[in-house]
Write a protein that holds these residues in place. Sequence first.
Motif, PDB file in Angstrom:
ATOM      1  N   THR A 673      64.798  97.678 -19.970  1.00 45.10           N
ATOM      2  CA  THR A 673      65.268  96.457 -20.631  1.00 45.10           C
ATOM      3  C   THR A 673      66.314  95.752 -19.779  1.00 45.10           C
ATOM      4  O   THR A 673      66.300  94.517 -19.642  1.00 45.10           O
ATOM      5  N   LEU A 674      67.223  96.539 -19.200  1.00 42.26           N
ATOM      6  CA  LEU A 674      68.240  95.965 -18.302  1.00 42.26           C
ATOM      7  C   LEU A 674      67.579  95.235 -17.137  1.00 42.26           C
ATOM      8  O   LEU A 674      67.927  94.093 -16.814  1.00 42.26           O
ATOM      9  N   ARG A 675      66.641  95.911 -16.487  1.00 41.17           N
ATOM     10  CA  ARG A 675      65.972  95.322 -15.319  1.00 41.17           C
ATOM     11  C   ARG A 675      65.177  94.075 -15.722  1.00 41.17           C
ATOM     12  O   ARG A 675      65.199  93.060 -15.020  1.00 41.17           O
ATOM     13  N   THR A 676      64.506  94.136 -16.870  1.00 45.05           N
ATOM     14  CA  THR A 676      63.722  92.987 -17.341  1.00 45.05           C
ATOM     15  C   THR A 676      64.619  91.796 -17.646  1.00 45.05           C
ATOM     16  O   THR A 676      64.352  90.663 -17.215  1.00 45.05           O
ATOM     17  N   ALA A 677      65.695  92.037 -18.390  1.00 42.64           N
ATOM     18  CA  ALA A 677      66.605  90.952 -18.763  1.00 42.64           C
ATOM     19  C   ALA A 677      67.265  90.340 -17.533  1.00 42.64           C
ATOM     20  O   ALA A 677      67.403  89.106 -17.432  1.00 42.64           O
ATOM     21  N   LEU A 678      67.657  91.209 -16.586  1.00 47.04           N
ATOM     22  CA  LEU A 678      68.301  90.702 -15.366  1.00 47.04           C
ATOM     23  C   LEU A 678      67.305  89.912 -14.525  1.00 47.04           C
ATOM     24  O   LEU A 678      67.601  88.800 -14.061  1.00 47.04           O
ATOM     25  N   THR A 679      66.113  90.470 -14.333  1.00 46.20           N
ATOM     26  CA  THR A 679      65.094  89.806 -13.499  1.00 46.20           C
ATOM     27  C   THR A 679      64.738  88.430 -14.051  1.00 46.20           C
ATOM     28  O   THR A 679      64.711  87.431 -13.316  1.00 46.20           O
ATOM     29  N   GLN A 680      64.480  88.374 -15.351  1.00 42.36           N
ATOM     30  CA  GLN A 680      64.101  87.097 -15.960  1.00 42.36           C
ATOM     31  C   GLN A 680      65.284  86.123 -15.986  1.00 42.36           C
ATOM     32  O   GLN A 680      65.121  84.918 -15.773  1.00 42.36           O
ATOM     33  N   GLY A 681      66.472  86.652 -16.215  1.00 38.13           N
ATOM     34  CA  GLY A 681      67.673  85.813 -16.199  1.00 38.13           C
ATOM     35  C   GLY A 681      67.928  85.220 -14.826  1.00 38.13           C
ATOM     36  O   GLY A 681      68.311  84.050 -14.704  1.00 38.13           O
ATOM     37  N   LEU A 682      67.685  86.021 -13.784  1.00 37.95           N
ATOM     38  CA  LEU A 682      67.849  85.527 -12.412  1.00 37.95           C
ATOM     39  C   LEU A 682      66.863  84.396 -12.123  1.00 37.95           C
ATOM     40  O   LEU A 682      67.202  83.414 -11.455  1.00 37.95           O
ATOM     41  N   LYS A 683      65.648  84.534 -12.639  1.00 38.82           N
ATOM     42  CA  LYS A 683      64.655  83.474 -12.425  1.00 38.82           C
ATOM     43  C   LYS A 683      65.103  82.168 -13.085  1.00 38.82           C
ATOM     44  O   LYS A 683      64.947  81.088 -12.506  1.00 38.82           O
ATOM     45  N   LEU A 684      65.643  82.273 -14.290  1.00 38.15           N
ATOM     46  CA  LEU A 684      66.133  81.078 -14.975  1.00 38.15           C
ATOM     47  C   LEU A 684      67.308  80.455 -14.227  1.00 38.15           C
ATOM     48  O   LEU A 684      67.497  79.236 -14.235  1.00 38.15           O
ATOM     49  N   LEU A 685      68.095  81.303 -13.591  1.00 42.14           N
ATOM     50  CA  LEU A 685      69.284  80.826 -12.873  1.00 42.14           C
ATOM     51  C   LEU A 685      68.946  80.309 -11.474  1.00 42.14           C
ATOM     52  O   LEU A 685      69.687  79.492 -10.913  1.00 42.14           O
ATOM     53  N   HIS A 686      67.814  80.758 -10.924  1.00 36.78           N
ATOM     54  CA  HIS A 686      67.511  80.461  -9.516  1.00 36.78           C
ATOM     55  C   HIS A 686      67.571  78.984  -9.141  1.00 36.78           C
ATOM     56  O   HIS A 686      68.174  78.638  -8.117  1.00 36.78           O
ATOM     57  N   PRO A 687      66.967  78.058  -9.901  1.00 36.06           N
ATOM     58  CA  PRO A 687      67.035  76.656  -9.466  1.00 36.06           C
ATOM     59  C   PRO A 687      68.467  76.149  -9.308  1.00 36.06           C
ATOM     60  O   PRO A 687      68.728  75.276  -8.478  1.00 36.06           O
ATOM     61  N   PHE A 688      69.381  76.703 -10.100  1.00 37.42           N
ATOM     62  CA  PHE A 688      70.769  76.256 -10.059  1.00 37.42           C
ATOM     63  C   PHE A 688      71.576  76.976  -8.971  1.00 37.42           C
ATOM     64  O   PHE A 688      72.394  76.358  -8.303  1.00 37.42           O
ATOM     65  N   MET A 689      71.347  78.274  -8.824  1.00 41.64           N
ATOM     66  CA  MET A 689      72.090  79.086  -7.853  1.00 41.64           C
ATOM     67  C   MET A 689      71.082  79.870  -7.009  1.00 41.64           C
ATOM     68  O   MET A 689      70.854  81.066  -7.236  1.00 41.64           O
ATOM     69  N   PRO A 690      70.478  79.210  -6.030  1.00 41.94           N
ATOM     70  CA  PRO A 690      69.339  79.828  -5.335  1.00 41.94           C
ATOM     71  C   PRO A 690      69.697  81.019  -4.447  1.00 41.94           C
ATOM     72  O   PRO A 690      68.883  81.939  -4.301  1.00 41.94           O
ATOM     73  N   PHE A 691      70.895  81.016  -3.858  1.00 44.83           N
ATOM     74  CA  PHE A 691      71.201  82.052  -2.864  1.00 44.83           C
ATOM     75  C   PHE A 691      71.486  83.413  -3.497  1.00 44.83           C
ATOM     76  O   PHE A 691      70.879  84.416  -3.131  1.00 44.83           O
ATOM     77  N   ILE A 692      72.408  83.450  -4.441  1.00 43.97           N
ATOM     78  CA  ILE A 692      72.771  84.748  -5.039  1.00 43.97           C
ATOM     79  C   ILE A 692      71.594  85.334  -5.801  1.00 43.97           C
ATOM     80  O   ILE A 692      71.367  86.548  -5.780  1.00 43.97           O
ATOM     81  N   THR A 693      70.779  84.478  -6.444  1.00 42.55           N
ATOM     82  CA  THR A 693      69.629  84.979  -7.198  1.00 42.55           C
ATOM     83  C   THR A 693      68.574  85.570  -6.260  1.00 42.55           C
ATOM     84  O   THR A 693      67.963  86.590  -6.575  1.00 42.55           O
ATOM     85  N   GLU A 694      68.400  84.946  -5.099  1.00 44.53           N
ATOM     86  CA  GLU A 694      67.443  85.470  -4.116  1.00 44.53           C
ATOM     87  C   GLU A 694      67.896  86.829  -3.583  1.00 44.53           C
ATOM     88  O   GLU A 694      67.104  87.771  -3.480  1.00 44.53           O
ATOM     89  N   GLU A 695      69.177  86.934  -3.265  1.00 43.72           N
ATOM     90  CA  GLU A 695      69.700  88.182  -2.688  1.00 43.72           C
ATOM     91  C   GLU A 695      69.590  89.330  -3.690  1.00 43.72           C
ATOM     92  O   GLU A 695      69.165  90.439  -3.337  1.00 43.72           O
ATOM     93  N   ILE A 696      69.954  89.086  -4.938  1.00 49.17           N
ATOM     94  CA  ILE A 696      69.880  90.145  -5.951  1.00 49.17           C
ATOM     95  C   ILE A 696      68.429  90.500  -6.245  1.00 49.17           C
ATOM     96  O   ILE A 696      68.047  91.674  -6.285  1.00 49.17           O
ATOM     97  N   TYR A 697      67.594  89.492  -6.438  1.00 48.25           N
ATOM     98  CA  TYR A 697      66.196  89.695  -6.819  1.00 48.25           C
ATOM     99  C   TYR A 697      65.445  90.533  -5.784  1.00 48.25           C
ATOM    100  O   TYR A 697      64.737  91.488  -6.128  1.00 48.25           O
ATOM    101  N   CYS A 698      65.611  90.167  -4.519  1.00 48.46           N
ATOM    102  CA  CYS A 698      64.865  90.873  -3.463  1.00 48.46           C
ATOM    103  C   CYS A 698      65.430  92.263  -3.196  1.00 48.46           C
ATOM    104  O   CYS A 698      64.747  93.112  -2.612  1.00 48.46           O
ATOM    105  N   THR A 699      66.670  92.490  -3.598  1.00 47.38           N
ATOM    106  CA  THR A 699      67.242  93.837  -3.485  1.00 47.38           C
ATOM    107  C   THR A 699      66.804  94.683  -4.674  1.00 47.38           C
ATOM    108  O   THR A 699      66.461  95.857  -4.533  1.00 47.38           O
TER     109      THR A 699
END
Length: 719
Positions: A673-699
Amino acid sequence: MKELAKNFDPSVVEERLYNKWMEKKYFHTEVDKTKEPFCIVMPPPNITGQLHMGHALDNTMQDILIRWKRMAGYNALWVPGIDHASISTELKVVQKMASEGLTKEDVGREGFLERAWAWKEEYGGIILNQLRKLGCSCDWDRVRFTMDEGCSEAVLETFCRLYEKGYIYRGEKIINWCPECQTTISDAEVEHVDMAGHFYHINYPIVGSDEKLRLATTRPETMLGDTAVAVHPADERYQHLIGKTCIVPVLNKEVPIVADEYVDREFGTGVVKITPAHDPNDFEVGLRHDLPRICVMNDDGTMNEKAGRFAGMDRLEARKEIVKQLDEEGYLVEIEDITHAVGCHERCHASIEPMIKLQWFVKMDELAKPAIKVYQDQELKFVPERFGKIYMHWLDNIRDWCISRQLWWGHRIPAYYCDECGEMVVGREMPEKCPKCGCTHMHQDEDTLDTWFSSALWPFSTLGWPDKTPELEYFYPTDVLVTGYDIIFFWVIRMVFSALEQTGETPFHHVLIHGLVRDSQGRKMSKSLGNGIDPLEVIDKYGADALRLTLMTGNAPGNDMRFYWERVESSRNFANKIWNASRFIMMNLEGKTVTAPEDLNALCNEDKWILSRLNTVIRDVTENMDKYELGIAVQKVYDFLWDELCDWYIEMAKVRLWKAEENPAAANDALWTLRTALTQGLKLLHPFMPFITEEIYCTLLPDEESIMISDWPVYRDEM
């Protein structure tokens, strides 16, 4: 599992990730008819400029939309480009030459244009390079310039088509003349500045009578061009004078007294002097009464030979001398101190002189009608809607557009004149001989076109028009124009009527209007106030993500916003919060194989709660994005990630993580659930904050190539 660094350091991460995106060609778009297109054309920044907060806001909004649509499965194209900015660039080049002791005339037209092109090569790409720092995901393989070969072809074709249809003509009219830049400028480029001035009350004697007509003017120097005095036809005070003549003081010239409804009989004495060559309203009165038009000024603001003994004087010096003579000869009644709005050129800030000139114009009455209709039929929509009223106000009151400029940098007017008989030919190239007398010596019009003539074609010229390219067929009309409210008339209206005339379609479906970025005190950022904030300074200190989030937090379409350094720090703190939460989740995922639950209904209440909240946020944010409510959308993502995921759910899940050995299934559910909520939350945030979301997501998900090309989260009814 790959680990996140202890701290998020934008200076290390951002350039590396941007280079990765560029190498992978994620920003590049080709025609793909299996996908639905989404296209934005970037408002082209001037080649004279540096990135400022307005650019940062405008382009952040565009990038958010493009990144979102790309993730949502659209074939998203963002076309970047730059504008030649005729007046601004010419001023810069002239100033640079002046530092070398040179003038335009010293080097000649060709020599000057060489220097202008060199300036473009040196400074043209500066803002575009700076936009890369902001994270803009434009298709850099498609950069356009308003004077590149394709755009120039579009300008030539448009001019010739409009001329052939009778929409472009050459004639004498009152225009806004800048004595400093020595060129015409459009009404939209005149800014009205409140200044201290004077009303000079003057008596004009009636011929054959002891009567005098008292009138007032703020510009006594123009009385040298007076050709009449006017009163209202229904004004009983002056009925007996209509048709008689009076004397213009100083000149001792006899002019008629005419009746015209233009005169406001309630204002002042109800008498106005008529100077058709130096006032747009007087020009119209002059047409109605067949009055002569006498221009008494030179292009540099000095008085010409028609000004008598004042010839050669600067207009303001002549004003003093004329007032002095009026006083000495007893014609000056009084001088009244006033504050009035003075028209100034927004570029050089010199006061504008209305003057009669032979210029090129676009006839606007017929071209405006389709632009009005597409708005009324809702084919063109403004966000917020209230700006549609401004659009309509301009169109309802539109005047013919003066498109000629007395400049060398720009698209030269394609009109050619016979050196022998003066015959004029408009065409796509210079004729070999005069069609009237057969002379083989022709020369091209010296003037260039208003900058806005070429940028009016931007949505379709950048896609290959007038050629029928695959890009034009697939991506045009574009979807949304993102721009500030200050150029609705300059640019938006001109793009709409130009597109409708040349392509038969609206250039875009939506116009998303944003406000200005002001300083913390609400003042407009300007060089004179010294209150400008350099976006690159913010990026260097806090990172592009923090700047982008700051610009979008609390941002409402059409409204101005204030810039506070404290907000940037808050945005940086949010980035750190997400980073640390992600590190915690990854630390607990380390070495574990996490499986999806077979039945989501079997999850515990806190898992169901956060997944339900996530599902709701996905729905709400997507709806907000569809309505261009970007500020509301990012606030919902922010609240979900910070308050609900980090502050609540992680704390609740910790108990099961600590007791993983006692109940591995419960710990698995918590981690999934943690991983799902974080992953989907990062996707929602990506258009606004592309760099940090990319670094976390790919890690977090090392098998995933990039969050940029991942799927946008979709709302699920069953959740």
